[in-house]
Design a protein around this motif. Structure first.
Motif, PDB file in Angstrom:
ATOM      1  N   ASP A 280       0.851  -1.192   0.000  1.00  0.00           N
ATOM      2  CA  ASP A 280       0.000   0.000   0.000  1.00  0.00           C
ATOM      3  C   ASP A 280       0.889   1.245   0.000  1.00  0.00           C
ATOM      4  O   ASP A 280       1.598   1.516   0.973  1.00  0.00           O
ATOM      5  N   GLN A 281       0.819   2.028  -1.067  1.00  0.00           N
ATOM      6  CA  GLN A 281       1.688   3.194  -1.193  1.00  0.00           C
ATOM      7  C   GLN A 281       1.367   4.283  -0.177  1.00  0.00           C
ATOM      8  O   GLN A 281       2.265   4.994   0.279  1.00  0.00           O
ATOM      9  N   ASP A 282       0.095   4.442   0.189  1.00  0.00           N
ATOM     10  CA  ASP A 282      -0.243   5.444   1.200  1.00  0.00           C
ATOM     11  C   ASP A 282       0.341   5.062   2.553  1.00  0.00           C
ATOM     12  O   ASP A 282       0.851   5.913   3.290  1.00  0.00           O
TER      13      ASP A 282
ATOM     14  N   THR B 206       5.747   5.594  -7.740  1.00  0.00           N
ATOM     15  CA  THR B 206       6.824   5.975  -6.832  1.00  0.00           C
ATOM     16  C   THR B 206       6.982   7.486  -6.769  1.00  0.00           C
ATOM     17  O   THR B 206       7.069   8.085  -5.689  1.00  0.00           O
ATOM     18  N   LEU B 207       7.016   8.138  -7.926  1.00  0.00           N
ATOM     19  CA  LEU B 207       7.176   9.588  -7.958  1.00  0.00           C
ATOM     20  C   LEU B 207       5.961  10.286  -7.344  1.00  0.00           C
ATOM     21  O   LEU B 207       6.098  11.279  -6.618  1.00  0.00           O
ATOM     22  N   ALA B 208       4.763   9.755  -7.594  1.00  0.00           N
ATOM     23  CA  ALA B 208       3.560  10.355  -7.033  1.00  0.00           C
ATOM     24  C   ALA B 208       3.528  10.234  -5.510  1.00  0.00           C
ATOM     25  O   ALA B 208       2.973  11.087  -4.819  1.00  0.00           O
ATOM     26  N   THR B 209       4.125   9.177  -4.989  1.00  0.00           N
ATOM     27  CA  THR B 209       4.185   8.981  -3.540  1.00  0.00           C
ATOM     28  C   THR B 209       5.208   9.907  -2.900  1.00  0.00           C
ATOM     29  O   THR B 209       4.960  10.505  -1.851  1.00  0.00           O
ATOM     30  N   HIS B 210       6.373  10.023  -3.521  1.00  0.00           N
ATOM     31  CA  HIS B 210       7.487  10.740  -2.901  1.00  0.00           C
ATOM     32  C   HIS B 210       7.446  12.253  -3.119  1.00  0.00           C
ATOM     33  O   HIS B 210       7.826  13.018  -2.225  1.00  0.00           O
TER      34      HIS B 210
END
Length: 528
Positions: free
Chosen positions: A262-264, A300-304
């Protein structure tokens, strides 16, 4: 995902870790300085020039502490000393000093979830008996009837509980020789803050946190539908305290080993007052497919990006199948639960793809990790004799899963036969004779070698890439192509047919030969 930065708090600060190329050393297998067949600090110090020539910014060393070595040193008996097989504390301090002299920062591996059953605290707990303060530092519980307190399973296979002579059971998410700490105990929390200070005082620039998401657990709680010991909310309070300690030393980094789908939930560990970075296992596990890789990169970029935290790009480490072998298989993904030992592998194809994947990873914004031997294009060693295997996964699985020893075989440095310059004695794991063409010595003399590719790529990366952003180019569904802030364009052809180079761009570096202005299949190129 901008709401991930809480109101009133700034994004992650600038720091060396944002664009670093970090080299991982599995100390037992890097270089043997005293001839006993086991890599050590003397061997690493003698080969620091290799890291400097490679062009990395930091070195991360796997656990070097006193240990019975049931799990390759991740069963720690003393967090403030060095195992004699590796050297001494004075040598570790000297290593950090010498690395700094070469412009290389040092990252120390801390194992906070558990210790060795030889650790002084656990030995005291065994002597003290049920209900004691010493046992409260761990998870000791009475059983249910003749069985363990609950049905939790070890990550290494088998039950997660072991019974002691007085009838109580203790929890171990890994091997029975690795009892879990009870992180609800204030003594445990203070102990590890002191361990952090101990290594920061000795010059460590960063801390890699093993199994970072599994510290908080409650074996007595009723099931709530979530994993009972992974990513529990209370873990974040621990890392906020760690961050305050690290910030007190200035330019220090906390790096988490966080395996979460889960990225969140993953992003929560990168809050501005918690960890600086965390490993990107989605990228490491991704198959060699353009669409899948594009999705992982975008996610990954959207998360970081909203957090101001740098992404990390990782192709391998001491726990996973080496890329040359994995990328040569029909199924090119990686799964901890199924390593596909012995699956048919085309090593020539795997090497071509691994070289291209390396240029892709190094071109992406953020920091990149290189696991020792990756720069030599080493394959997984899948035919190790069974009587030489040491990984507890092999034994805990009933000798069905051969475990991780195949990616931990000692490095080949020079010569035409084992031990290939690793050291004077027989290495703790045998090296394949076929590695004669993969030694550092052999590849240093070959401008087309994988070592030469890594050296050129890492130096160009330091000058032209690293931290920043990217803009995608459209070059077909089987091609990953993007422009970086510095003007460098990366093109990776994952299809079956050559693709034309973009107009007005000249090659800087390619993972393999270009043909008539085209990028062949399974090839990456950097352009300007």
């Amino acid at each position: 995902m901008a709401e991930l930065v809480p109101p009133g708090r700034s994004p992650q600060p600038e720091g060396w870790w944002r664009s670093a190329a970090i080299y991982q050393v599995y100390l037992r297998s890097f270089a043997d300085g005293n001839g006993d067949g086991i890599g050590d600090l003397a061997g690493l110090r003698g080969r620091l020039s290799h890291l400097a020539d490679l062009g990395v910014d930091a070195v991360w060393v796997n656990p070097w502490y006193p240990s019975p070595m049931v799990d390759g040193g991740y069963d720690v008996a003393d967090f403030r000393d060095i195992d004699p097989v590796f050297g001494s504390l004075a040598e570790a301090e000297k290593l950090i000093e010498e690395a700094h002299g070469l412009g290389i920062r040092a990252i120390v591996d801390i194992v906070p979830n558990h210790c060795s059953d030889r650790h002084a605290w656990f030995q005291e707990a065994l002597r003290s008996g049920p209900g004691s303060a010493a046992r409260a530092r761990f998870w000791f519980r009475p059983g249910r009837g003749d069985g363990p307190p609950n049905d939790w399973r070890s990550i290494f296979g088998g039950p997660a509980w072991t019974r002691v002579p007085d009838g109580e059971w203790y929890l171990h998410l890994f091997a029975p020789e690795q009892p879990d700490f009870n992180w609800s105990n204030p003594e445990v929390r203070e102990e590890f803050l002191d361990v952090l200070r101990f290594w920061f005082d000795r010059g460590a620039d960063g801390i890699r946190i093993d199994s970072a998401a599994v510290l908080v657990k409650d074996p007595d709680a009723e099931p709530d539908g979530r994993d009972p010991y992974t990513d529990r909310d209370g873990v974040h309070e621990i890392y906020r305290a760690w961050r305050r300690t690290a910030d007190g030393y200035g330019d220090r980094a906390l790096i988490g080993e966080v395996w979460l789908p889960d990225q969140d939930r993953f992003a929560a560990y990168l809050a501005p007052d918690e960890l600086h970075t965390a490993f990107n296992f989605d990228f490491l596990s991704c198959p060699w497919e353009a669409r899948a890789l594009r999705q992982v990169i975008d996610t990954t970029l959207a998360t970081h990006t909203p957090l101001g935290a740098p992404p990390t790009w990782v192709l391998s480490n001491h726990d996973v199948t080496r890329p040359v072998t994995r990328f040569g298989r029909e199924d090119t993904s990686f799964d901890l639960a199924d390593r596909r030992h012995g699956a048919p592998t085309d090593l020539r194809l795997g090497l071509r793809r691994a070289r291209a994947a390396a240029l892709l990873a190094m071109a992406l914004p953020g920091c990149v990790y290189v696991y020792q031997g990756e720069e030599l294009g080493l394959p997984e060693v899948e035919d190790l004799p069974e009587d030489r295997l040491e990984d507890p996964i092999w034994f805990r699985s009933g000798r069905r899963d051969r475990g991780r020893d195949g990616c931990r075989v000692p490095l080949p440095w020079s010569g035409d036969a084992p031990p290939f310059g690793f050291g004077g004695g027989e290495p703790w794991l045998p090296q394949p004779p076929s590695w004669r063409d993969l030694t550092v010595e052999a590849q240093a003399a070959d401008p087309s070698s994988t070592l030469a590719l890594y050296r050129r790529a890492l130096r160009l990366r330091r000058e032209r890439l690293g931290d920043g952003a990217l803009t995608w180019r459209s070059m077909g569904e089987d091609v990953l192509a993007f422009d970086r802030d510095s003007g460098v364009t990366c093109v990776v052809n994952l299809g079956s047919r050559p693709v034309r180079l973009p107009e007005g761009r000249s090659p800087l570096l390619a993972s393999g030969p270009l043909e008539h202005g085209e990028v062949p299949p399974d090839t990456a190129v950097w352009l300007e």
